[in-house]
Design an enzyme around this catalytic site. Structure first.
Site, PDB file in Angstrom:
ATOM      1  N   CYS A   1      -5.181 -17.055 -11.178  1.00  0.00           N
ATOM      2  CA  CYS A   1      -5.013 -15.884 -10.359  1.00  0.00           C
ATOM      3  C   CYS A   1      -3.716 -15.850  -9.378  1.00  0.00           C
ATOM      4  O   CYS A   1      -3.959 -15.100  -8.278  1.00  0.00           O
ATOM      5  CB  CYS A   1      -6.437 -15.915  -9.304  1.00  0.00           C
TER       6      CYS A   1
ATOM      7  N   HIS B   1       0.816  -1.140  -0.002  1.00  0.00           N
ATOM      8  CA  HIS B   1       0.120  -0.050   0.059  1.00  0.00           C
ATOM      9  C   HIS B   1       0.700   1.243  -0.126  1.00  0.00           C
ATOM     10  O   HIS B   1       0.394   2.221  -0.415  1.00  0.00           O
ATOM     11  CB  HIS B   1      -0.900  -0.027   1.399  1.00  0.00           C
TER      12      HIS B   1
END
Length: 681
Positions: free
Chosen positions: A583, A265
């Site tokens: 994925c 982040h």
């Protein structure tokens, strides 16, 4: 004489290498000299040690002291010393290094409150929360790009959710706000730090940042900014960044750290603020010193210490080439479909940790949501949310979305949840134990948990007919068949209650245990689609713990055995007219994209921020070329079988691609791989 090491440079019982230096006047062999400091707790350096350290200036542990006079110690390192890491935010910058010292982690003292003190204490907490939210609002206003803005807004939502539980803790335990913050946040940090999945560990950093900032405001002390007095932009240096720490420096030219990666982040915030950033630089703090000039190449992932004027000129020229190429990328990708140059469609989706990340994901131009890790929304709770709560959360995503049923167990469960569900936390090898679909039949409590979640999925499908369910950790055919029966029974229950749902909801399977490869045809008949999780598949196939540094070098998802398994799963699904999504981390790797498309994968799902890069590569390639290239890899003498153990299969593949693929495709692959173009555009 004796010198003491300051407490602020101790982290988890270890000295932090490269912390802030301060001037100390010391007498060494009869001569007065100024030496540097690095901080430590209650440790004494006798004069003999002091003398040795001073003579060896290249040693990282400098000398301790308490004076405030700043000392820029010039370490004896060569000019143009180049360190490499992971490029996470593009751009170029240079400036003096400013080393970030983490806040002290002294244990919070519990203070008992009377009934009359509880209200004012909650008011004090709310005042601190208001100040933290104001800081985030300021950062959101400065951020460029909806991705960074939405992420920061999601952080505010996470903070407010945590604060609600902290307030309740103050009321129930009648304790001070600082202690309640410590208990409430540290539980979350501990939970997420235990997990091997980087997407979960990232949450620990988020909550750690909340705790630090809340406690600063609760203490009443001003939150210090890291601006240089003369306004000179600095290269911020740390062991690891939290998004919160970016807020404490308006004058940051670049950010570099020993830990972290492109999906962190902090990396997303750095991109949003257009701050060049390189993370994962091994040995960074052992070489860089406060005030040392550092030039950061956020494209190639390089940090040059003590750069020469000639090297600075080279970096400037590289910047000009990159800016021109980046402009070209934006023009090409804007408005384009996720398809090859000859029109073969490969949809690009997002992997989400939580449904709250969906607004961020949409800003990157995703085609769908290929994976929602639904346990991400429950791991910081003592008990699971109600069916109504889950149904509301799942209904917040529109369009095609694949919800993965709870993959609890293993390293992804709190002690409180384990106790509630009757899960044994004393398993010797939890990653090979009770997790995923295996929990469904473990006990009656867990079976009811899965029933409740399945009903929530079905209720969400009543609002969004493109929502689907998939089950993790399937290793035997009957496990998936039993799961489908459970879904049908929940449909009957909702029908009896006249609750709306999609009766034709798709039910898929996560292929992540190698055993499914050998009954792929039967599985493809039972499942509506197959999602391949290459991260776990690689780990189990090669018997390698991804978190164990001792065997990390053996983890090679490009080995022929893994890709052969992926090929068999894709071919089995296509024989049954079913789609296949991949994925795992491979889906975002520019070297893997041509191979996976050549194998026939229908969807690639990844971190949302990677979608534009993969689309850019995809648009430059022809499907037939990728198909022919991939089939040759399975011939005798395949480069996917490195024999010397020194060159990875991935690096060999990159060399072949650079020699065989068209120039435009090569430029795209190398750019997204973090390699600078060697020639002007």
């Amino acid at each position: 004489m004796a010198c003491y090491i300051h407490p602020s440079a101790i982290r988890d019982g270890n000295l932090i290498v490269g912390a802030e230096l301060r001037g100390v006047r010391a007498v060494l062999k009869g001569e007065t000299a100024t030496v540097g400091v690095i901080c430590a707790k209650s440790h004494v350096l006798e004069s003999q040690e002091l003398s040795v350290l001073f003579r060896k200036k290249s040693i990282i542990l400098q000398l301790a002291g308490t004076t405030a006079e700043a000392a820029e110690i010039k370490r004896e390192i060569p000019q143009n010393l180049t360190l490499t890491g992971l490029p996470v935010s593009p751009g170029f910058a240079a400036g003096p290094a400013s080393i970030l010292i983490p806040g002290e982690k002294a244990p919070q003292v519990r203070r008992e409150l009377t009934d009359g003190q509880i209200g004012p204490e909650i008011g004090r907490l709310q005042k601190a929360v208001t100040a933290v939210v104001a800081d985030y609002s300021e950062l959101i206003a400065k951020a460029e790009g909806e991705g960074a803005k939405a992420l920061l807004e999601a952080h505010v939502a996470m903070l407010m959710e945590a604060v609600g539980q902290i307030e309740e803790y103050i009321r129930s335990e009648k304790c001070n706000a600082e202690y309640a913050v410590h208990v409430g946040i540290s539980r979350r940090v501990t939970t997420f730090n235990k997990m091997s999945d980087p997407a979960f560990r990232e949450k620990a950093l988020d909550y750690q940042g909340f705790s630090t900032r809340l406690n600063k405001y609760l203490s009443g002390a001003p939150v210090a900014r890291r601006d240089k007095a003369d306004g000179e932009p600095v290269v911020l240096v740390a062991e690891e960044f939290t998004p919160d720490e970016v807020m404490d420096g308006k004058n940051i030219a670049a950010m570099v750290a020993e830990k972290g990666g492109p999906t962190s982040h902090a990396a997303v915030v750095a991109k949003g603020l257009r701050i060049p950033c390189v993370l994962g630089i091994g040995g960074l703090l052992s070489k860089i010193g406060e005030g040392m000039t550092a030039a950061v190449n956020g494209i190639k992932g390089e940090v040059v210490l003590n750069p020469s004027p000639e090297r600075m000129g080279e970096i400037h020229a590289q910047k000009q080439r990159h800016d021109a190429y980046t402009a070209k990328v934006r023009d090409v990708v804007a408005g384009r479909k996720s398809a090859t140059a000859d029109g073969h469609e490969v949809r690009l989706g997002a992997n989400l940790f939580s449904v709250r990340e969906y607004p961020v994901a949409k800003t990157f131009g995703i085609d769908n949501v290929g994976l929602v890790r639904t346990e991400g929304d429950v791991l910081n709770r003592a008990a699971l949310p109600s069916e109504d709560e889950l149904a509301r959360e799942y209904s917040s995503i529109d369009g095609e979305v694949k919800f993965r049923a709870l993959d609890l167990g293993g390293d992804k469960i709190t002690d409180a949840l384990a106790l509630t569900m009757g899960i044994d936390m004393g398993e010797e090898n939890p990653l090979l134990g009770l997790r995923g679909i295996r929990l469904m039949d473990h006990n009656d409590v867990l079976r009811e948990v899965f029933k409740s979640q399945i009903r929530a999925f079905l209720r969400a499908s009543g609002r969004n007919p493109l929502a689907s369910i998939m089950f993790p950790m399937v290793s035997r055919l009957h496990e998936f068949a039993d799961a489908k029966k459970l879904v049908r029974r929940q449909m009957e229950e909702l029908t009896a209650k006249r609750v709306k749902f999609n009766p034709n909801i798709k039910i898929g399977v996560m292929a992540e245990v190698p055993s499914v490869i050998f009954f792929a045809d039967q599985l493809a008949k039972e499942a509506d689609y197959i999602n391949i999780g290459t991260n776990d598949m690689s780990q189990y196939m090669f018997a390698i713990d991804r978190g164990n540094a001792g065997v990390a070098g053996l983890y090679d998802p490009y080995h022929i055995s893994l890709l052969a398994g992926v090929r068999l799963l894709i071919e089995a699904a296509h024989r049954q007219k079913k789609t296949v999504c991949l994925c795992g981390d491979m889906g975002a790797d520019p070297v893997a994209v041509p191979i996976l498309v050549g194998l026939g994968v229908n969807d690639l799902s990844m971190s949302p921020s990677e979608v534009p890069n993969v689309k850019y590569i995809l648009n430059s390639l022809h499907y037939k070329q990728m198909r022919d290239f991939t089939m040759k890899l399975f011939e005798e003498g395949s480069p996917l079988l490195p024999g010397d153990g020194k060159t990875s299969a991935r690096n060999k593949l990159l060399e072949i691609m650079l020699a065989q693929f068209p120039l435009d495709a090569v430029e795209r692959i190398t750019l997204v791989s973090g390699k600078l173009l060697s020639k002007p555009v």
